[in-house]
Write a protein that holds these residues in place. Structure first.
Motif, PDB file in Angstrom:
ATOM      1  N   ARG A   1      -4.945   7.237  -1.734  1.00  0.00           N
ATOM      2  CA  ARG A   1      -4.520   5.830  -1.687  1.00  0.00           C
ATOM      3  C   ARG A   1      -4.074   5.408  -3.088  1.00  0.00           C
ATOM      4  NH1 ARG A   1      -8.424   6.254   2.233  1.00  0.00           N
ATOM      5  NH2 ARG A   1      -7.636   5.530   4.250  1.00  0.00           N
ATOM      6  N   ALA A   2      -2.784   5.607  -3.361  1.00  0.00           N
ATOM      7  CA  ALA A   2      -2.273   5.362  -4.717  1.00  0.00           C
ATOM      8  C   ALA A   2      -2.145   3.869  -5.007  1.00  0.00           C
ATOM      9  CB  ALA A   2      -0.935   6.052  -4.886  1.00  0.00           C
ATOM     10  N   LEU A   3      -1.746   3.093  -4.002  1.00  0.00           N
ATOM     11  CA  LEU A   3      -1.740   1.624  -4.127  1.00  0.00           C
ATOM     12  C   LEU A   3      -2.484   1.080  -2.923  1.00  0.00           C
ATOM     13  CD1 LEU A   3       1.951   0.903  -5.256  1.00  0.00           C
ATOM     14  CD2 LEU A   3      -0.084   0.921  -6.698  1.00  0.00           C
ATOM     15  N   ARG A   4      -3.413   0.168  -3.173  1.00  0.00           N
ATOM     16  CA  ARG A   4      -4.322  -0.238  -2.089  1.00  0.00           C
ATOM     17  C   ARG A   4      -4.207  -1.714  -1.727  1.00  0.00           C
ATOM     18  NH1 ARG A   4      -9.964   0.884  -3.160  1.00  0.00           N
ATOM     19  NH2 ARG A   4      -9.663   0.569  -5.390  1.00  0.00           N
TER      20      ARG A   4
ATOM     21  N   PRO B   1       6.944   1.620   0.467  1.00  0.00           N
ATOM     22  CA  PRO B   1       5.495   1.550   0.659  1.00  0.00           C
ATOM     23  C   PRO B   1       5.100   2.004   2.065  1.00  0.00           C
ATOM     24  CG  PRO B   1       6.460  -0.648   0.764  1.00  0.00           C
ATOM     25  CD  PRO B   1       7.572   0.285   0.416  1.00  0.00           C
ATOM     26  N   THR B   2       3.849   2.408   2.216  1.00  0.00           N
ATOM     27  CA  THR B   2       3.326   2.744   3.546  1.00  0.00           C
ATOM     28  C   THR B   2       3.213   1.462   4.367  1.00  0.00           C
ATOM     29  OG1 THR B   2       2.041   4.435   2.413  1.00  0.00           O
ATOM     30  CG2 THR B   2       1.450   3.990   4.696  1.00  0.00           C
TER      31      THR B   2
ATOM     32  N   LYS C   1       0.865  -1.191   0.000  1.00  0.00           N
ATOM     33  CA  LYS C   1       0.000   0.000   0.000  1.00  0.00           C
ATOM     34  C   LYS C   1       0.896   1.233   0.000  1.00  0.00           C
ATOM     35  CE  LYS C   1      -3.804  -2.073   2.492  1.00  0.00           C
ATOM     36  NZ  LYS C   1      -4.646  -2.067   3.680  1.00  0.00           N
ATOM     37  N   ARG C   2       0.445   2.259  -0.702  1.00  0.00           N
ATOM     38  CA  ARG C   2       1.163   3.535  -0.641  1.00  0.00           C
ATOM     39  C   ARG C   2       0.116   4.631  -0.552  1.00  0.00           C
ATOM     40  NH1 ARG C   2       3.642   7.677   0.545  1.00  0.00           N
ATOM     41  NH2 ARG C   2       5.540   8.391  -0.505  1.00  0.00           N
ATOM     42  N   GLU C   3       0.196   5.344   0.525  1.00  0.00           N
ATOM     43  CA  GLU C   3      -0.749   6.449   0.725  1.00  0.00           C
ATOM     44  C   GLU C   3       0.024   7.747   0.756  1.00  0.00           C
ATOM     45  OE1 GLU C   3      -2.663   5.314   4.363  1.00  0.00           O
ATOM     46  OE2 GLU C   3      -3.772   3.701   3.381  1.00  0.00           O
ATOM     47  N   TYR C   4      -0.500   8.745   0.096  1.00  0.00           N
ATOM     48  CA  TYR C   4       0.101  10.083   0.158  1.00  0.00           C
ATOM     49  C   TYR C   4      -0.802  10.943   1.029  1.00  0.00           C
ATOM     50  CZ  TYR C   4       2.668   8.653  -4.071  1.00  0.00           C
ATOM     51  OH  TYR C   4       3.458   8.015  -4.979  1.00  0.00           O
ATOM     52  N   CYS C   5      -0.167  11.614   1.962  1.00  0.00           N
ATOM     53  CA  CYS C   5      -0.951  12.472   2.852  1.00  0.00           C
ATOM     54  C   CYS C   5      -0.836  13.907   2.357  1.00  0.00           C
ATOM     55  CB  CYS C   5      -0.387  12.342   4.257  1.00  0.00           C
ATOM     56  SG  CYS C   5      -1.457  13.076   5.454  1.00  0.00           S
ATOM     57  N   MET C   6      -1.952  14.469   2.006  1.00  0.00           N
ATOM     58  CA  MET C   6      -1.944  15.843   1.480  1.00  0.00           C
ATOM     59  C   MET C   6      -2.654  16.745   2.475  1.00  0.00           C
ATOM     60  SD  MET C   6      -1.213  15.343  -1.963  1.00  0.00           S
ATOM     61  CE  MET C   6      -2.084  16.639  -2.826  1.00  0.00           C
TER      62      MET C   6
ATOM     63  N   THR D   1       3.705   5.073  -9.074  1.00  0.00           N
ATOM     64  CA  THR D   1       3.915   4.755  -7.657  1.00  0.00           C
ATOM     65  C   THR D   1       4.515   3.352  -7.524  1.00  0.00           C
ATOM     66  OG1 THR D   1       2.025   6.160  -7.139  1.00  0.00           O
ATOM     67  CG2 THR D   1       2.738   4.640  -5.426  1.00  0.00           C
ATOM     68  N   LEU D   2       3.993   2.417  -8.287  1.00  0.00           N
ATOM     69  CA  LEU D   2       4.521   1.051  -8.248  1.00  0.00           C
ATOM     70  C   LEU D   2       5.957   1.005  -8.762  1.00  0.00           C
ATOM     71  CD1 LEU D   2       3.818  -1.954  -7.642  1.00  0.00           C
ATOM     72  CD2 LEU D   2       3.247  -2.190 -10.063  1.00  0.00           C
TER      73      LEU D   2
END
Ligand code: ADP
Length: 237
Positions: free
Chosen positions: A29-32, A67-68, A11-16, A56-57
């Motif tokens: 949630r760019a990768l879930r 990854p997150t 998973k990869r999340e970006y916090c904006m 992102t991948l």
């Protein structure tokens, strides 16, 4: 066959921060939760519409980003927990990057461009190894040329030789023919096929289905999830 890439539940999340006020931040949630495995000798294309999570991948596959959550073993080594020095070391030794825009240094010759990753490895310049890979990509006659003296296809060949020089675990190509005309595109795809025939693992991001046909397996991302993973009959060049 040994696994080169083992990704589990990535998973990869970006916090904006939505604005300067203390309102809740927005999480993208760019990768879930992506599982992706690739064995030595595979030739995989990564497809998916814009915004589906391909870059992102790529960044995580290329050890440019972590990854997150989830785990990523590259060549048997857990990357997600490594410190930044180890991370850089893995990137230099294990991954051969190929970009759409070639990213060659303009004031250095083809040979010097190819030698560069050996230099970052803090090893002596090794002309023989650099010549060997330039020969493998069919450019032994152009070693002393500067990038501006080479066609786009030849420049990409130099970039591929540079990616190969450290004998990485896999080649990671991001839209590698995006700046090339159709003839040169086929030349470069033929070269990837040749290198893959010799056992090199290749992962290629592309948005063009016709190019994916030249690979052996297509994975498709949509909204941060891997929605399809299929072996395909490879179109040969
Ligand atoms: P693709 O390469 O398939 O176009 P990306 O991996 O670039 O997709 O983007 C996936 C999602 O993550 C998109 O919604 C995008 O807007 C978002 N995203 C990508 N990078 C960032 C970032 N640095 N900060 C915030 N959101 C991002």
């Amino acid at each position: 066959m040994s696994a080169v890439i083992e990704m589990r539940a990535i998973k990869r999340e970006y916090c904006m921060d939505s604005n300067k006020k203390k309102t809740a931040s927005v999480i993208v949630r760019a990768l879930r939760g992506v599982d992706f495995f690739a064995n030595e000798g595979e030739f995989v294309s990564v497809m998916g519409p814009s915004g589906s999570g391909k870059s992102t991948l790529m960044n995580i596959l290329g050890c440019l980003d972590k990854p997150t959550s989830g785990t990523y073993f590259l060549d048997g080594e857990e990357t997600s927990k490594s410190d930044s020095n180890t991370f850089a070391y893995i990137r230099n030794r294990k991954i051969g990057f190929i970009f759409q825009s070639f990213n060659l240094l303009s004031r250095t010759t083809a040979l010097e461009n190819v030698e560069l990753p050996l230099f970052y490895r803090r090893e002596k310049f090794n002309k023989e190894r650099a010549k060997e890979v330039l020969d493998e990509v069919g450019l032994s006659q152009r070693m002393d040329h500067y990038p501006s003296q080479l066609s786009g296809g030849q420049q990409q060949r130099v970039a591929i030789a540079r990616a190969m020089v450290n004998d990485p675990a896999f080649l990671l190509a991001d839209e590698p023919t995006g700046n090339l005309d159709s003839e040169m595109t086929l030349e470069i795809m033929a070269l990837f096929q040749q290198l893959n025939d010799k056992g090199k693992t290749v992962i290629m991001v592309t948005h063009e289905p016709e190019l994916a046909e030249y690979t052996k397996r297509i994975i498709t991302l949509r909204d941060g999830l891997l929605v399809s993973d299929e072996q395909v009959k490879q179109r040969r060049l």
